[in-house]
Design a protein around this motif. Structure first.
Motif, mmCIF file in Angstrom:
data_model
loop_
_atom_site.group_PDB
_atom_site.id
_atom_site.type_symbol
_atom_site.label_atom_id
_atom_site.label_comp_id
_atom_site.label_asym_id
_atom_site.label_seq_id
_atom_site.Cartn_x
_atom_site.Cartn_y
_atom_site.Cartn_z
ATOM 1 N N VAL A 127 42.574 40.631 18.838
ATOM 2 C CA VAL A 127 43.978 40.893 19.185
ATOM 3 C C VAL A 127 44.205 42.376 19.398
ATOM 4 O O VAL A 127 44.839 42.801 20.379
ATOM 5 C CB VAL A 127 44.917 40.349 18.089
ATOM 6 C CG1 VAL A 127 46.361 40.769 18.373
ATOM 7 C CG2 VAL A 127 44.818 38.833 18.008
ATOM 8 N N ALA A 130 42.605 43.388 22.642
ATOM 9 C CA ALA A 130 43.353 42.915 23.808
ATOM 10 C C ALA A 130 44.573 43.785 24.075
ATOM 11 O O ALA A 130 44.927 44.040 25.235
ATOM 12 C CB ALA A 130 43.763 41.463 23.600
ATOM 13 N N GLU A 134 45.014 45.569 27.719
ATOM 14 C CA GLU A 134 46.188 45.290 28.543
ATOM 15 C C GLU A 134 46.960 46.548 28.886
ATOM 16 O O GLU A 134 47.743 46.564 29.848
ATOM 17 C CB GLU A 134 47.103 44.296 27.825
ATOM 18 C CG GLU A 134 46.539 42.885 27.782
ATOM 19 C CD GLU A 134 47.513 41.893 27.169
ATOM 20 O OE1 GLU A 134 48.129 42.257 26.149
ATOM 21 O OE2 GLU A 134 47.647 40.791 27.707
ATOM 22 N N ALA A 155 40.148 30.434 20.047
ATOM 23 C CA ALA A 155 41.367 30.707 20.803
ATOM 24 C C ALA A 155 41.517 32.194 21.116
ATOM 25 O O ALA A 155 41.924 32.578 22.225
ATOM 26 C CB ALA A 155 42.594 30.208 20.033
ATOM 27 N N SER A 156 41.172 33.039 20.143
ATOM 28 C CA SER A 156 41.278 34.485 20.381
ATOM 29 C C SER A 156 40.224 34.946 21.382
ATOM 30 O O SER A 156 40.487 35.818 22.215
ATOM 31 C CB SER A 156 41.149 35.256 19.061
ATOM 32 O OG SER A 156 39.892 35.044 18.447
ATOM 33 N N TRP A 157 39.029 34.358 21.327
ATOM 34 C CA TRP A 157 38.002 34.666 22.321
ATOM 35 C C TRP A 157 38.502 34.298 23.719
ATOM 36 O O TRP A 157 38.349 35.064 24.668
ATOM 37 C CB TRP A 157 36.715 33.903 22.011
ATOM 38 C CG TRP A 157 35.834 34.510 20.974
ATOM 39 C CD1 TRP A 157 35.765 34.167 19.654
ATOM 40 C CD2 TRP A 157 34.864 35.554 21.148
ATOM 41 N NE1 TRP A 157 34.825 34.922 19.005
ATOM 42 C CE2 TRP A 157 34.252 35.780 19.897
ATOM 43 C CE3 TRP A 157 34.462 36.310 22.242
ATOM 44 C CZ2 TRP A 157 33.259 36.747 19.715
ATOM 45 C CZ3 TRP A 157 33.469 37.276 22.067
ATOM 46 C CH2 TRP A 157 32.882 37.483 20.808
ATOM 47 N N ARG A 158 39.071 33.119 23.853
ATOM 48 C CA ARG A 158 39.568 32.682 25.154
ATOM 49 C C ARG A 158 40.661 33.622 25.657
ATOM 50 O O ARG A 158 40.695 33.980 26.845
ATOM 51 C CB ARG A 158 40.087 31.245 25.055
ATOM 52 C CG ARG A 158 40.758 30.735 26.327
ATOM 53 C CD ARG A 158 39.805 30.721 27.515
ATOM 54 N NE ARG A 158 40.518 30.469 28.756
ATOM 55 C CZ ARG A 158 40.386 29.357 29.481
ATOM 56 N NH1 ARG A 158 39.559 28.402 29.084
ATOM 57 N NH2 ARG A 158 41.062 29.208 30.597
ATOM 58 N N SER A 159 41.550 34.045 24.782
ATOM 59 C CA SER A 159 42.607 34.978 25.168
ATOM 60 C C SER A 159 42.020 36.297 25.654
ATOM 61 O O SER A 159 42.507 36.880 26.636
ATOM 62 C CB SER A 159 43.556 35.221 23.993
ATOM 63 O OG SER A 159 44.219 34.028 23.617
ATOM 64 N N LEU A 160 40.984 36.766 24.963
ATOM 65 C CA LEU A 160 40.328 38.006 25.376
ATOM 66 C C LEU A 160 39.731 37.871 26.769
ATOM 67 O O LEU A 160 39.911 38.751 27.627
ATOM 68 C CB LEU A 160 39.227 38.365 24.377
ATOM 69 C CG LEU A 160 38.348 39.558 24.770
ATOM 70 C CD1 LEU A 160 39.147 40.843 24.729
ATOM 71 C CD2 LEU A 160 37.123 39.654 23.867
ATOM 72 N N ASP A 162 40.599 35.867 29.078
ATOM 73 C CA ASP A 162 41.696 35.789 30.039
ATOM 74 C C ASP A 162 42.176 37.192 30.417
ATOM 75 O O ASP A 162 42.442 37.481 31.593
ATOM 76 C CB ASP A 162 42.869 34.982 29.462
ATOM 77 C CG ASP A 162 42.615 33.482 29.473
ATOM 78 O OD1 ASP A 162 41.772 33.015 30.269
ATOM 79 O OD2 ASP A 162 43.266 32.766 28.678
ATOM 80 N N VAL A 163 42.288 38.060 29.415
ATOM 81 C CA VAL A 163 42.720 39.443 29.666
ATOM 82 C C VAL A 163 41.693 40.161 30.544
ATOM 83 O O VAL A 163 42.061 40.862 31.506
ATOM 84 C CB VAL A 163 42.917 40.203 28.337
ATOM 85 C CG1 VAL A 163 43.114 41.697 28.588
ATOM 86 C CG2 VAL A 163 44.097 39.638 27.570
ATOM 87 N N THR A 192 35.637 28.166 26.575
ATOM 88 C CA THR A 192 36.036 29.492 26.110
ATOM 89 C C THR A 192 35.653 30.571 27.112
ATOM 90 O O THR A 192 36.409 31.520 27.340
ATOM 91 C CB THR A 192 35.384 29.798 24.746
ATOM 92 O OG1 THR A 192 35.661 28.738 23.830
ATOM 93 C CG2 THR A 192 35.912 31.107 24.182
#
Length: 375
Positions: A127, A130, A134, A155-160, A162-163, A192
């Motif tokens: 987090v 990221a 961003e 989920a946090s890996w996937r968010s990363l 995505d960024v 992921t």
């Protein structure tokens, strides 16, 4: 001798407590105006106030070196980050202990970091990482290395990812290295990493999670191979000090064929396999006739395996330059077990025995080719 514009590189090493030497940093900006490579290395700060003082001092000073090309710092304040982002020649930035709490009200700066092509960030959580990514202009980044020190979730890996997909150029990014150095974590799945499939020019991709990456079907290797045709190093194997619980992998040796077919430059591959029932090599058509000559190293960690002869036959036919198979245990550990009188061929021994045969099989094929040329 130690002053003037001819000095272009400095490596400062400070103790873990506030030192009078830190007050010299602003003066150094005047004494060494032509510095291009600056590295600040610090001891462990037990006092949060001391650490804050150091970060603020560096943030107020480092941007004054207008010719900086590489910079290594513990952290930067928001103000310091903004100032550093405007350095016209900064190519490499290493932040070794990033904490997003030191910055607030992040804004995009599309004109920031105009020359930056390599970024390294070590931080506690994805987090925090990221948040920084961003806030930065990453469109020109070629190499991105990220290190996390606490347990992360899928989920946090996937968010990363995505960024990274949204912030980095799909044509420019060449190297992506992400590692979770915590002692434990959750297994990652193919979904992921799917955002990374858009980076068709990747040369190196490493994703190190404590429980590894689970590939559930053969379509995943085919999709990856077709997306990353220029890849040279592809490594999804968990750190060597961790043992995977992923013994239900459906990825077999045959599922390596897409890498042989679509990735001609692949030199190193780290992937979890199930080689309990290796394919039998058919005469004159090993691996369906597909082969790739660049691969020299295969990292399988603790992948289950059996029948080292069939494994070696398939791998040497499909990847004739392969010479090294990396597993959980060293050969010294295996030799100790052999001397104890155990004749069981467990998975690690199967891989090491297959590795021993690779050179033999390759030499036989070389001799066969030589004989055909004589005839």
């Amino acid at each position: 001798m130690f002053m003037g514009p001819h000095i272009t590189a400095v490596d400062w090493r400070f103790p873990g407590t506030i030192s009078p030497h830190l007050s010299l940093i602003p003066m150094m900006c005047e004494l060494y105006p032509s510095l291009k490579h600056v590295k600040f290395q610090h001891g462990l700060y037990n006092d949060a106030q001391h650490q804050k003082c150091v970060v603020e001092l560096l943030s107020d000073s480092v941007h004054k070196w207008q010719y900086l090309e590489t910079l290594t710092v513990l952290n930067l304040t928001y103000s310091g980050l903004l100032k550093v982002s405007m350095l016209p020649y900064l190519r490499e930035l290493y932040i070794t202990e990033w904490e997003s709490g030191t910055i607030t009200n992040l804004d995009e700066r599309k004109d920031g970091f105009p020359a930056l092509n390599r970024l390294y960030i070590s931080t506690s959580t994805i987090v925090e990482c990221a948040v920084l990514l961003e806030a930065m202009n990453l469109w020109q980044i070629k190499e991105l290395e990220l290190l996390f020190t606490t347990r992360q979730t899928p989920a946090s890996w996937r968010s990363l990812f995505d960024v990274i997909r949204d912030r980095c150029s799909r044509d420019t990014l060449k190297v992506l290295d992400c590692s979770d150095n915590s002692d434990d974590g959750e297994m990652l799945f193919y979904d992921t990493i799917k955002p990374l499939l858009v980076f068709h020019n990747l040369r190196t991709l490493r994703i190190k999670a404590p429980r590894g990456l689970h590939l559930s079907d053969s379509d995943s290797t085919k999709e990856m191979a077709r997306s990353w045709t220029k890849i040279e190093i592809l490594d999804f194997v968990l750190p060597l000090w961790c043992r995977s619980s992923n013994n239900t992998s459906k990825i077999t040796l045959l599922d390596l064929l897409p890498f042989a077919e679509y990735c001609p430059e692949l030199k190193e591959l780290g992937i979890f396999l199930n080689a309990i029932s290796p394919p039998k090599v058919k005469k004159n058509k090993p691996g369906k006739g597909i082969f790739q000559s660049a691969l020299t190293l295969l990292n399988v960690n603790d992948s289950p395996a059996h029948d080292h002869g069939s494994i070696a036959a398939f791998l040497s036919s499909t990847f004739p330059s392969l010479r090294e198979i990396v597993t959980m245990r060293s050969k010294e550990q295996e030799d100790e077990e052999d001397s104890s009188g155990s004749d069981d061929e467990d998975q690690s021994k199967a891989w090491s025995r297959a590795e021993d045969l690779l050179g033999v099989f390759s030499a036989v094929r070389e001799q066969e080719r030589f004989s055909l040329q004589i005839q």
